[in-house]
Motif scaffolding. Structure first.
Motif, PDB file in Angstrom:
ATOM      1  N   ALA A 184      -2.380  -4.494  -4.131  1.00  0.00           N
ATOM      2  CA  ALA A 184      -2.360  -6.214  -2.168  1.00  0.00           C
ATOM      3  C   ALA A 184      -0.926  -5.977  -2.908  1.00  0.00           C
ATOM      4  CB  ALA A 184      -3.333  -6.634  -2.650  1.00  0.00           C
ATOM      5  N   ARG A 185      -0.480  -6.194  -4.337  1.00  0.00           N
ATOM      6  CA  ARG A 185       0.708  -6.861  -5.272  1.00  0.00           C
ATOM      7  C   ARG A 185       1.667  -5.899  -4.848  1.00  0.00           C
ATOM      8  NH1 ARG A 185       4.069 -10.961  -4.980  1.00  0.00           N
ATOM      9  NH2 ARG A 185       4.700 -11.591  -6.861  1.00  0.00           N
ATOM     10  N   VAL A 186       1.595  -4.622  -5.217  1.00  0.00           N
ATOM     11  CA  VAL A 186       2.768  -3.898  -5.071  1.00  0.00           C
ATOM     12  C   VAL A 186       2.900  -3.504  -3.426  1.00  0.00           C
ATOM     13  CG1 VAL A 186       1.684  -1.877  -4.511  1.00  0.00           C
ATOM     14  CG2 VAL A 186       3.549  -2.366  -5.812  1.00  0.00           C
ATOM     15  N   LEU A 187       2.361  -3.783  -2.485  1.00  0.00           N
ATOM     16  CA  LEU A 187       2.579  -3.720  -1.133  1.00  0.00           C
ATOM     17  C   LEU A 187       3.575  -4.967  -0.640  1.00  0.00           C
ATOM     18  CD1 LEU A 187      -1.176  -2.637   0.403  1.00  0.00           C
ATOM     19  CD2 LEU A 187       1.349  -1.198   0.384  1.00  0.00           C
ATOM     20  N   GLU A 188       2.459  -6.115  -0.909  1.00  0.00           N
ATOM     21  CA  GLU A 188       3.417  -7.680  -0.964  1.00  0.00           C
ATOM     22  C   GLU A 188       4.684  -7.833  -1.416  1.00  0.00           C
ATOM     23  OE1 GLU A 188       1.295 -10.332  -3.130  1.00  0.00           O
ATOM     24  OE2 GLU A 188       3.450 -11.878  -2.311  1.00  0.00           O
ATOM     25  N   LEU A 189       5.319  -6.631  -2.426  1.00  0.00           N
ATOM     26  CA  LEU A 189       6.642  -6.911  -3.224  1.00  0.00           C
ATOM     27  C   LEU A 189       7.246  -5.925  -2.491  1.00  0.00           C
ATOM     28  CD1 LEU A 189       6.056  -7.112  -6.936  1.00  0.00           C
ATOM     29  CD2 LEU A 189       6.659  -8.895  -5.446  1.00  0.00           C
ATOM     30  N   GLN A 190       6.318  -4.774  -1.795  1.00  0.00           N
ATOM     31  CA  GLN A 190       7.497  -3.589  -0.447  1.00  0.00           C
ATOM     32  C   GLN A 190       7.829  -4.413   0.688  1.00  0.00           C
ATOM     33  OE1 GLN A 190       5.065  -0.241  -0.715  1.00  0.00           O
ATOM     34  NE2 GLN A 190       5.557   0.630  -2.767  1.00  0.00           N
ATOM     35  N   GLY A 191       7.096  -5.786   1.102  1.00  0.00           N
ATOM     36  CA  GLY A 191       7.525  -6.329   2.751  1.00  0.00           C
ATOM     37  C   GLY A 191       6.772  -5.503   3.592  1.00  0.00           C
ATOM     38  N   ARG A 192       5.724  -5.078   3.087  1.00  0.00           N
ATOM     39  CA  ARG A 192       4.889  -4.686   3.622  1.00  0.00           C
ATOM     40  C   ARG A 192       3.045  -5.192   3.387  1.00  0.00           C
ATOM     41  NH1 ARG A 192       3.488   1.617   2.987  1.00  0.00           N
ATOM     42  NH2 ARG A 192       3.838   1.735   0.555  1.00  0.00           N
ATOM     43  N   PRO A 193       2.541  -6.074   3.054  1.00  0.00           N
ATOM     44  CA  PRO A 193       1.627  -7.118   2.993  1.00  0.00           C
ATOM     45  C   PRO A 193       0.372  -6.273   3.451  1.00  0.00           C
ATOM     46  CG  PRO A 193       2.832  -8.714   4.214  1.00  0.00           C
ATOM     47  CD  PRO A 193       3.590  -7.689   3.620  1.00  0.00           C
ATOM     48  N   PRO A 222     -10.617  -1.385   0.295  1.00  0.00           N
ATOM     49  CA  PRO A 222      -9.707  -0.206   0.705  1.00  0.00           C
ATOM     50  C   PRO A 222      -8.049  -1.173   1.599  1.00  0.00           C
ATOM     51  CG  PRO A 222     -12.046   0.386   1.768  1.00  0.00           C
ATOM     52  CD  PRO A 222     -11.829  -0.721   0.799  1.00  0.00           C
ATOM     53  N   ILE A 223      -7.732  -1.184   1.748  1.00  0.00           N
ATOM     54  CA  ILE A 223      -5.969  -1.974   2.145  1.00  0.00           C
ATOM     55  C   ILE A 223      -5.342  -1.663   2.789  1.00  0.00           C
ATOM     56  CG2 ILE A 223      -6.745  -4.309   0.179  1.00  0.00           C
ATOM     57  CD1 ILE A 223      -4.780  -3.630  -0.615  1.00  0.00           C
ATOM     58  N   THR A 224      -5.663  -0.193   3.033  1.00  0.00           N
ATOM     59  CA  THR A 224      -5.057   0.226   4.393  1.00  0.00           C
ATOM     60  C   THR A 224      -5.829   2.181   4.409  1.00  0.00           C
ATOM     61  OG1 THR A 224      -3.973   1.803   2.499  1.00  0.00           O
ATOM     62  CG2 THR A 224      -2.615   0.129   3.045  1.00  0.00           C
ATOM     63  N   GLU A 225      -5.238   2.315   5.669  1.00  0.00           N
ATOM     64  CA  GLU A 225      -5.745   3.997   5.517  1.00  0.00           C
ATOM     65  C   GLU A 225      -5.201   4.868   5.056  1.00  0.00           C
ATOM     66  OE1 GLU A 225      -8.593   4.322   7.964  1.00  0.00           O
ATOM     67  OE2 GLU A 225      -8.791   2.754   7.441  1.00  0.00           O
ATOM     68  N   PRO A 226      -5.405   5.922   5.147  1.00  0.00           N
ATOM     69  CA  PRO A 226      -4.297   7.543   4.407  1.00  0.00           C
ATOM     70  C   PRO A 226      -3.450   7.501   5.130  1.00  0.00           C
ATOM     71  CG  PRO A 226      -6.779   7.844   4.078  1.00  0.00           C
ATOM     72  CD  PRO A 226      -6.453   6.182   5.572  1.00  0.00           C
ATOM     73  N   MET A 227      -2.048   7.368   3.767  1.00  0.00           N
ATOM     74  CA  MET A 227      -1.087   7.706   4.317  1.00  0.00           C
ATOM     75  C   MET A 227      -0.235   8.284   3.973  1.00  0.00           C
ATOM     76  SD  MET A 227       1.275   3.733   3.560  1.00  0.00           S
ATOM     77  CE  MET A 227      -0.697   2.812   3.896  1.00  0.00           C
ATOM     78  N   LYS A 268       9.265  -4.533  -9.829  1.00  0.00           N
ATOM     79  CA  LYS A 268       9.937  -5.237  -8.283  1.00  0.00           C
ATOM     80  C   LYS A 268       9.982  -6.313  -8.645  1.00  0.00           C
ATOM     81  CE  LYS A 268       8.154  -1.049  -5.894  1.00  0.00           C
ATOM     82  NZ  LYS A 268       8.946  -1.278  -5.201  1.00  0.00           N
ATOM     83  N   GLN A 269       8.575  -7.212  -9.755  1.00  0.00           N
ATOM     84  CA  GLN A 269       8.830  -8.440  -9.881  1.00  0.00           C
ATOM     85  C   GLN A 269      10.022  -8.745 -10.351  1.00  0.00           C
ATOM     86  OE1 GLN A 269       4.266 -10.280  -9.497  1.00  0.00           O
ATOM     87  NE2 GLN A 269       5.457 -10.061 -11.799  1.00  0.00           N
ATOM     88  N   SER A 270       9.937  -8.281 -11.363  1.00  0.00           N
ATOM     89  CA  SER A 270      11.565  -8.248 -12.352  1.00  0.00           C
ATOM     90  C   SER A 270      12.755  -8.322 -11.312  1.00  0.00           C
ATOM     91  CB  SER A 270      12.350  -7.662 -13.648  1.00  0.00           C
ATOM     92  OG  SER A 270      12.862  -8.029 -13.993  1.00  0.00           O
ATOM     93  N   ASN A 271      13.086  -7.410 -10.566  1.00  0.00           N
ATOM     94  CA  ASN A 271      14.280  -7.284  -9.603  1.00  0.00           C
ATOM     95  C   ASN A 271      14.432  -8.595  -8.076  1.00  0.00           C
ATOM     96  OD1 ASN A 271      14.939  -4.926 -10.447  1.00  0.00           O
ATOM     97  ND2 ASN A 271      13.994  -3.518  -9.600  1.00  0.00           N
ATOM     98  N   GLN A 272      13.170  -8.853  -8.172  1.00  0.00           N
ATOM     99  CA  GLN A 272      12.918  -9.772  -7.551  1.00  0.00           C
ATOM    100  C   GLN A 272      12.916 -11.606  -8.185  1.00  0.00           C
ATOM    101  OE1 GLN A 272      10.302  -9.104  -3.881  1.00  0.00           O
ATOM    102  NE2 GLN A 272      10.620  -7.184  -3.904  1.00  0.00           N
ATOM    103  N   GLY A 273      13.905 -11.526  -9.823  1.00  0.00           N
ATOM    104  CA  GLY A 273      13.282 -12.525 -10.017  1.00  0.00           C
ATOM    105  C   GLY A 273      12.074 -13.519 -10.066  1.00  0.00           C
TER     106      GLY A 273
END
Length: 549
Positions: free
Chosen positions: A105-114, A158-163, A206-211
């Motif tokens: 869930a966290r990586v999707l949030e950091l990618q801007g697609r929660p 699961p928090i997405t469908e396969p993609m 990603k967290q480091s790049n976004q401070g």
């Protein structure tokens, strides 16, 4: 005769059970004494409940190497002891046990697609499983892997469908779960056709790049003493690539005077002096902040123990040297840092005068210290001696030859706080020549050549130096800013380009710099085609509660 055989079998069974129990007890005792497991690849260790979870649930092939030490972090409004790994973040939830972090869930949030905004479905095809809570289905080939390797407790919903996604040089089908990302690799033979992504590294990067990194990487950090929290405590400054503090954390919070921090060889613990029991003693603390451990039991001997120095001595293991006035004047002692062994301090340097500021060399073979033992000398000089392991393999003594490195006309005054270079060939020290006046010098550890003054200041106190892990820089405390308090500076190893690294409105002193030594890149795991899990998943899974999305 039959009766005798029956009794013999009974006796043998009892003996076997006793032996099995003894071996099991002995194994548990050995495990308890060696709770820490370290990895040269990242110079980090795992221990306690997190280590147990890591080992029971697949170890290296499932979680990867640790990429941080254990530390307290705020996770979803909870302060938890956590440790990051290449593929996961493990969190100690106390009575609830250890859980894997919700990195999917966290990586999707950091990618801007929660995940909450992802396209949902209302049902699942035949042969699949539908999860109404998140509005997503789970089908083959991910369904079987999910069911047989921990299911809800291990991966979450699961928090997405396969993609289809491109991950570095690989493109294929993935599906995100609360805690993980599964990847389908049909090019691999089973069971390696389902792999798990390196979400630990991805999320931290990603967290480091976004401070937003709440727990900086342990590659460079400086421990120091400060009053910035209202009492004298030990703090840690995490350094970024520019050698400035990316974050400062208070490590001790015991409302007493704590100071003179010294890193353990692996950078996961700090020894420090404290008057916790109204008598100064030496303690150790994990960088997570608790629990404290006595190393010198100062409260029992009513002495003043302090100035610890930590090293891995070949043949003995980790030892802490410290100064103590328990014999009426300052001498130097050595103690085992493993407090489970109930160690007693061993006298190492005993003299009628003053011996203080011990510094064990990084290679564990030598000690430097300050002493007034030179005849007709009212000053303190820096001495060096070799450590000699006794025939019992347990005690340590000094070589007969000691080298006085500083008994010179141009070094009159108090020399102290020696610090070894990473290769154990040079020694930094401070030379105090007056009130608020001192310089930092460097000298060869074998006594050859002339000492060099690196700061040459006639109006400042520059002292308590230490080397960077690569030997290219020096950290030190200084009064040079003229603000009425000590700050911590960094300069090049030749004394040039001094600049403040910790500059606040109160004294900051006693810097001690730690960083991992370079290690070769570990061989690639096989078979693999992407940076992901490459071997079979664990057979045993911790049954711990999983928060819902």
């Amino acid at each position: 005769m039959v009766r005798r055989w029956i009794w013999a079998l009974v006796v043998l069974g009892v003996i076997g059970a006793v032996l099995a129990g003894w071996h099991r007890f002995r194994g548990e005792a050995v495990q308890a004494q060696t709770d820490r497991r370290c990895f040269a690849e990242t110079n980090l260790c795992i221990e306690g409940a997190i280590r147990q979870y890591w080992e029971r649930n697949g170890g290296l092939t499932v979680f990867g190497y640790p990429i941080t030490a254990q530390a307290t972090e705020t996770v979803e409004e909870q302060d938890l002891l956590v440790q990051w790994f290449e593929r996961d973040r493990l969190e100690d939830h106390g009575s609830q046990g250890v859980m894997a972090g919700r990195l999917g869930a966290r990586v999707l949030e950091l990618q801007g697609r929660p995940w909450e905004t992802s396209t949902k479905v209302t049902s699942a095809p035949d042969g699949c499983q539908y999860f109404e809570l998140t509005g997503h289905s789970l089908c083959e080939p991910f369904l079987s892997y999910w069911r047989t390797n921990g299911g809800l407790e291990r991966f979450g919903y699961p928090i997405t469908e396969p993609m289809d996604e491109k991950i570095e040089n690989w493109t294929g089908t993935v599906q995100y779960f609360e805690r993980r990302r599964m990847e389908h690799h049909p090019e691999n033979q089973q069971p390696y056709d389902i792999l798990l992504g390196l979400l630990g590294r991805e999320v931290r990067e990603k967290q480091s790049n976004q401070g937003q990194d709440s727990s900086p990487t342990p590659s460079q950090r400086i421990a120091y003493t400060s009053l910035q929290g209202g009492s004298q405590d030990v703090y840690v400054c995490y350094l970024n690539d520019r050698l400035t503090c990316s974050e400062m954390k208070r490590l001790t919070k015991i409302d007493q005077n704590d100071g003179r921090p010294a890193w353990s060889p692996d950078g996961q613990q700090i020894a420090f002096e404290s008057d916790l029991d109204r008598d100064w003693g030496v303690y150790s603390v994990p960088i997570g902040g608790s629990p404290l451990s006595y190393l010198t039991e100062a409260g029992n001997n009513k002495s003043t123990d302090g100035n610890p120095s930590w090293a891995d001595i070949p043949g003995l293991g980790w030892r802490v040297a410290f100064q103590s006035n328990r014999n009426g004047n300052y001498d130097i002692f050595l103690v085992d840092s493993d407090t489970t062994q109930s160690p007693e301090a061993q006298p190492l340097i005993i003299n009628d005068g003053i011996d203080r500021h011990p510094a064990l060399s990084p290679d564990g073979g030598h000690i430097a210290f300050a002493s007034d033992r030179a005849e007709g000398n009212d000053d303190l000089d820096i001495y060096v001696a070799d450590l000699v392991i006794g025939s019992d393999g347990k005690t340590v003594s000094l070589s007969e030859q000691m080298i006085n490195l500083t008994h010179r006309d141009d070094l009159r005054g108090k020399c102290g706080h020696p610090a070894w270079s990473p290769d154990s060939t040079r020694i930094l020290f401070e030379n105090e020549t007056g009130e608020r006046q001192a310089d930092i010098w460097v000298v060869n550890a074998d006594g050859t050549g002339d000492p060099q003054n690196l700061t040459s200041s006639s109006s400042s106190f520059d002292g308590h130096p230490d080397w960077s892990p690569d030997g290219q820089h020096i950290v030190f405390q200084s009064y040079r800013a003229g603000l009425g308090h000590f700050d911590i500076f960094i300069m090049n190893a030749d004394g040039s380009n001094a600049r403040p690294v910790i500059d606040i409105d109160v004294d900051v002193v006693d810097p001690d710099w730690w960083g991992p030594t370079p290690t070769p890149t570990p061989p690639a795991e096989t078979p693999t085609t992407t940076p992901a899990e490459t071997t079979s998943p664990p057979a045993v899974v911790e049954a711990t509660p999983t928060p819902t999305p």
